[in-house]
Each structure stands twice: as C-alpha cells, then as structure tokens.
Design a protein around this motif. Structure first.
Motif, mmCIF file in Angstrom:
data_model
loop_
_atom_site.group_PDB
_atom_site.id
_atom_site.type_symbol
_atom_site.label_atom_id
_atom_site.label_comp_id
_atom_site.label_asym_id
_atom_site.label_seq_id
_atom_site.Cartn_x
_atom_site.Cartn_y
_atom_site.Cartn_z
ATOM 1 N N GLU A 1 11.212 6.466 8.627
ATOM 2 C CA GLU A 1 10.529 7.741 8.465
ATOM 3 C C GLU A 1 10.223 8.051 6.998
ATOM 4 N N TYR A 2 11.140 7.713 6.039
ATOM 5 C CA TYR A 2 10.967 8.041 4.624
ATOM 6 C C TYR A 2 10.072 7.004 3.961
ATOM 7 N N THR A 3 9.156 7.476 3.100
ATOM 8 C CA THR A 3 8.246 6.572 2.382
ATOM 9 C C THR A 3 8.735 6.417 0.945
ATOM 10 N N TYR A 4 8.989 5.182 0.527
ATOM 11 C CA TYR A 4 9.503 4.880 -0.817
ATOM 12 C C TYR A 4 8.354 4.477 -1.739
ATOM 13 N N GLN A 5 8.518 4.798 -2.980
ATOM 14 C CA GLN A 5 7.509 4.439 -3.988
ATOM 15 C C GLN A 5 7.796 3.052 -4.553
ATOM 16 N N VAL A 6 6.758 2.244 -4.615
ATOM 17 C CA VAL A 6 6.858 0.912 -5.213
ATOM 18 C C VAL A 6 5.725 0.751 -6.220
ATOM 19 N N SER A 7 5.872 -0.244 -7.071
ATOM 20 C CA SER A 7 4.837 -0.523 -8.056
ATOM 21 C C SER A 7 4.882 -2.003 -8.409
ATOM 22 N N LYS A 8 4.004 -2.394 -9.313
ATOM 23 C CA LYS A 8 3.976 -3.758 -9.835
ATOM 24 C C LYS A 8 4.176 -3.710 -11.347
ATOM 25 N N PRO A 9 4.611 -4.801 -11.964
ATOM 26 C CA PRO A 9 4.748 -4.814 -13.417
ATOM 27 C C PRO A 9 3.398 -4.566 -14.094
ATOM 28 N N ASN B 1 5.724 -7.023 4.112
ATOM 29 C CA ASN B 1 6.207 -6.417 5.359
ATOM 30 C C ASN B 1 7.152 -5.250 5.096
ATOM 31 N N GLY B 2 7.401 -4.961 3.834
ATOM 32 C CA GLY B 2 8.288 -3.858 3.498
ATOM 33 C C GLY B 2 9.753 -4.220 3.473
ATOM 34 N N VAL B 3 10.086 -5.483 3.505
ATOM 35 C CA VAL B 3 11.479 -5.919 3.489
ATOM 36 C C VAL B 3 11.952 -6.050 2.037
ATOM 37 N N LEU B 4 13.172 -5.569 1.758
ATOM 38 C CA LEU B 4 13.733 -5.591 0.408
ATOM 39 C C LEU B 4 14.451 -6.903 0.131
ATOM 40 N N LYS C 1 9.186 1.858 4.662
ATOM 41 C CA LYS C 1 7.785 2.244 4.490
ATOM 42 C C LYS C 1 7.585 2.530 3.014
ATOM 43 N N TYR C 2 6.471 2.105 2.460
ATOM 44 C CA TYR C 2 6.293 2.263 1.015
ATOM 45 C C TYR C 2 4.890 2.729 0.676
ATOM 46 N N ARG C 3 4.800 3.300 -0.511
ATOM 47 C CA ARG C 3 3.505 3.739 -1.054
ATOM 48 C C ARG C 3 3.366 3.152 -2.464
ATOM 49 N N MET C 4 2.252 2.483 -2.678
ATOM 50 C CA MET C 4 2.015 1.794 -3.952
ATOM 51 C C MET C 4 1.595 2.797 -5.024
ATOM 52 N N ILE C 5 2.267 2.763 -6.197
ATOM 53 C CA ILE C 5 1.938 3.601 -7.341
ATOM 54 C C ILE C 5 1.319 2.729 -8.424
ATOM 55 N N ASP C 6 0.247 3.189 -9.041
ATOM 56 C CA ASP C 6 -0.449 2.416 -10.072
ATOM 57 C C ASP C 6 0.496 2.141 -11.251
ATOM 58 N N PRO C 7 0.620 0.881 -11.704
ATOM 59 C CA PRO C 7 1.541 0.557 -12.804
ATOM 60 C C PRO C 7 1.270 1.343 -14.084
ATOM 61 N N LYS C 8 0.005 1.571 -14.408
ATOM 62 C CA LYS C 8 -0.310 2.337 -15.621
ATOM 63 C C LYS C 8 0.213 3.762 -15.519
ATOM 64 N N ALA C 9 0.051 4.373 -14.353
ATOM 65 C CA ALA C 9 0.542 5.743 -14.162
ATOM 66 C C ALA C 9 2.061 5.793 -14.290
ATOM 67 N N VAL C 10 2.726 4.765 -13.789
ATOM 68 C CA VAL C 10 4.193 4.723 -13.869
ATOM 69 C C VAL C 10 4.649 4.671 -15.320
#
Length: 364
Positions: free
Chosen positions: A32-40, A301-304, A346-355
C-alpha cells in the motif's frame, strides 16, 4: 445431544469463514505504501581537499638587548605597527657615551701629535719613522672611537623592518638587561606563509598539473569557519616526505593587506579539485554494517537488494562513489526500519537532480 454439538461446530466455522473474508491462507497483500527511489546523479564536480595549516609571518624575529645596562625608555607598545628604523627601546647610554667622549679626545690628541711630527720631519728635527708611528697611533685611536660609537649605537634598539611588535619579555623600565636578553618580537605580516601537509597522491597530481603550466591556487578557512578573502598561491614544497605519515609539507603565500592574519594562527587550506563524471548519491540513502557502507537497490519489479558500495569522496550530504552502483540502477532514497532485502515495494521515481539540489550542496 450429538446434534446440538454438530450444530455449534457448523456455526463457529461459518463465523471464522466470515471473519477471514474467504481469503486463501497463503495469498499476499498488495503493498500500500509508495517509497521514493532515485538513480545516481552523474556530473563533473568541484570539491575541496582540506588540510590543517599553520600560519607564519614571512619575517618573524626576536629583538634582544645588544649591550648590558638599564632599560631607560620604551617607545612602543605590544601589538603596535612600527616602521623600519623606528626607535623602540633605549638602554641607559651614560657609560657608552663616556667611552665615546674619551675616544674622541684621544683622536684629537693623535691628530695634533701627527700634525706636529709632520712639521718636525720637514725641518729634519725628527725622523720619518716617528711621524709614521704618530699616524699609526691616530689610526688606532680612530678605530677605538668607531668601536665606542658602535657600542653607544647598540643602546638604541631600532626596528630592522616594518612590522608588528609582539609581547614584551620580562622587562620593565629600570630593568637591568644583560647582553642577549629578550625584549620582544617583530613580525612582518604584510604577506603570510601558510604551511600544510599533503599526501603523496595529491603531491603527484600537483606536480603533473604544474608540468602542464596549470595555475593552482588555494583558499584559507579561518578558525571561525570564515573564508579568508585573499586567494593563496602555492610557492614551494619541502624536500623530503615524512616516512611516518607519508606526507610532504607545502607552503602557500597569502597577501595580508589588513593584517588580519597573525603569526602563529591556525586554519584550514581548501585545495579545489575537479572530479569528472562523478557518481553521486545522498548520504542518507546509505547504511553501515561492520564499517562497510550499503544501499538498498530496487529492481524493476520493486524487489529490494542489499548492495555494498565503495566511497571515493565525501562532501556535505553526499557520497561520490568509487564502485558498487551503476548510473542506471535505482536505490531507495531513505531506508525504512520495517522493510528489508527481498521485500517487494511500490515505488515512485524521483529525478536525481531534484534529489541532489534539495540537499543544498556546498559545491559549484
């Protein structure tokens, strides 16, 4: 009786089936909870290597008594700016003045004697050798006068160059000074030498850039973390490495027009360097296990997955990676205590520059 027990059993089974919602016992829930992820973030970065430094005046000397005698006057105070040749201290000159007067009288006498002997030689009353002896006597008297004048001059302590007066020694007006007693120090602070120790790798990089005629300047961070307004120039390097630390001493020179820098201060040298194609991640995305750093990598697939990383450089709020994470891989921005490797999220992609911009980096 058996019929009643059977009825109760069927009734309880129906209640249990209702409470479980008729779900299969091994069926998993959707996250149910959506986690924030990003790329280098990959970009060129300018960082500063930091080195503790010692600040020294280009000229710093001790002023000592050159003659024995009583301190008669002090013409300056501690911390005062003085000019070259300015009178600083006066040692009571009475004895040395008397020696000068005596020597001057002996010179006058020798001159009169030589003049008379020359007249007698012309009249053949005395020999030329006697006149020569008078000339030698005059030369001796003149040398003794010069020596007496030198000693008298030593009773006046003057500034050999312009600078700042330091702390007075254990002296007061009327103190009996012996030859060599410390009066104070004098520092020429218009330009300062700053010494700092550099590891061998940084030294080799500097020598490579110097061969390519690339100018290299440094900045000075003061003890209160203020940045000194003048840039410094690296001027010289010590001849030998320290076998214990593996470092070598550098010396940078800084202009000091407002005399803000003083002899004996400490600070931190900031030596800029450019890292091309730096792989950058936030420090908050990492965690440590037995002195090793890790991140949680998120697959498609969202697996850690737990991944060890190696840090090349550290800057405020960020790590620059040496290995462990490729620019195309996703990682969890902030590790949560309730999730572990192998979990599916479940994850949501955050732009690396914004991070990275959100971290308020202290970099250009």
């Amino acid at each position: 009786m058996n019929l009643i027990k059977k009825s109760i059993f069927i009734h309880c089974a129906l209640i249990t089936l209702f409470l479980t919602g008729c779900q299969a016992p091994h069926e998993s829930k959707e996250p149910e909870y959506t986690y924030q992820v990003s790329k280098p973030l990959v970009k060129d970065m300018k960082l500063n290597d930091e080195y503790v430094c010692q600040i020294r005046a280009i000229q710093h000397i001790e002023l000592r008594s050159l003659e024995k005698g009583y301190l008669q006057k002090k013409f300056v105070d501690e911390g005062q700016l003085v000019r070259q040749g300015q009178l600083l201290f006066q040692i009571k000159p009475n004895v040395y003045k008397a020696d000068v007067d005596k020597s001057e009288a002996e010179v006058d006498l020798a001159e009169i004697e030589l003049k008379n002997n020359k007249a007698l030689v012309e009249k053949d009353i005395i020999s030329k050798s006697e006149a020569a002896m008078s000339a030698a006597k005059l030369a001796k008297a003149s040398a003794e006068l010069e020596m007496a004048q030198t000693h008298l001059g030593f009773t006046e302590i003057r500034a050999p160059f312009s600078g700042l007066i330091g702390r007075f020694g254990d002296i007061r007006i009327g103190s009996l000074l012996d030859e060599g007693d410390l009066l104070t120090t004098l520092s020429d602070n218009h330009r300062m030498w700053v010494y700092f120790n550099v590891p061998e790798a940084r030294y080799l990089d500097y020598m490579k850039r110097r061969r390519n005629n690339i100018a290299q300047t440094v900045q000075l961070k003061l003890a209160n973390n203020d940045l000194y307004p003048e840039a410094g120039t690296i001027e010289t390097i010590e001849s030998d490495f320290n076998n214990t630390s593996g470092n070598i001493a550098f010396r940078a020179s800084f202009n000091n027009p407002r005399t803000l820098l003083r002899h004996g201060e400490t600070g931190t040298i900031l030596w800029p360097k450019l890292i091309k194609h730096a792989v950058i991640i936030p420090q908050k995305s990492t965690f440590e296990i037995l002195d090793k750093k890790f991140v949680l990598v998120v697959d498609k697939n969202g697996v850690l997955h737990e991944r060890e990383i190696e840090v090349a450089e550290e800057a405020p709020n960020i790590f620059i990676l040496k290995s462990g994470l490729s620019p195309d891989e996703m990682f969890l921005l902030e590790r949560q205590s309730k999730i572990y490797k192998g979990d599916k999220i479940k994850y949501r992609m955050i732009d690396p520059k914004a991070v990275i911009n959100h971290l308020e980096l202290y970099a250009n």
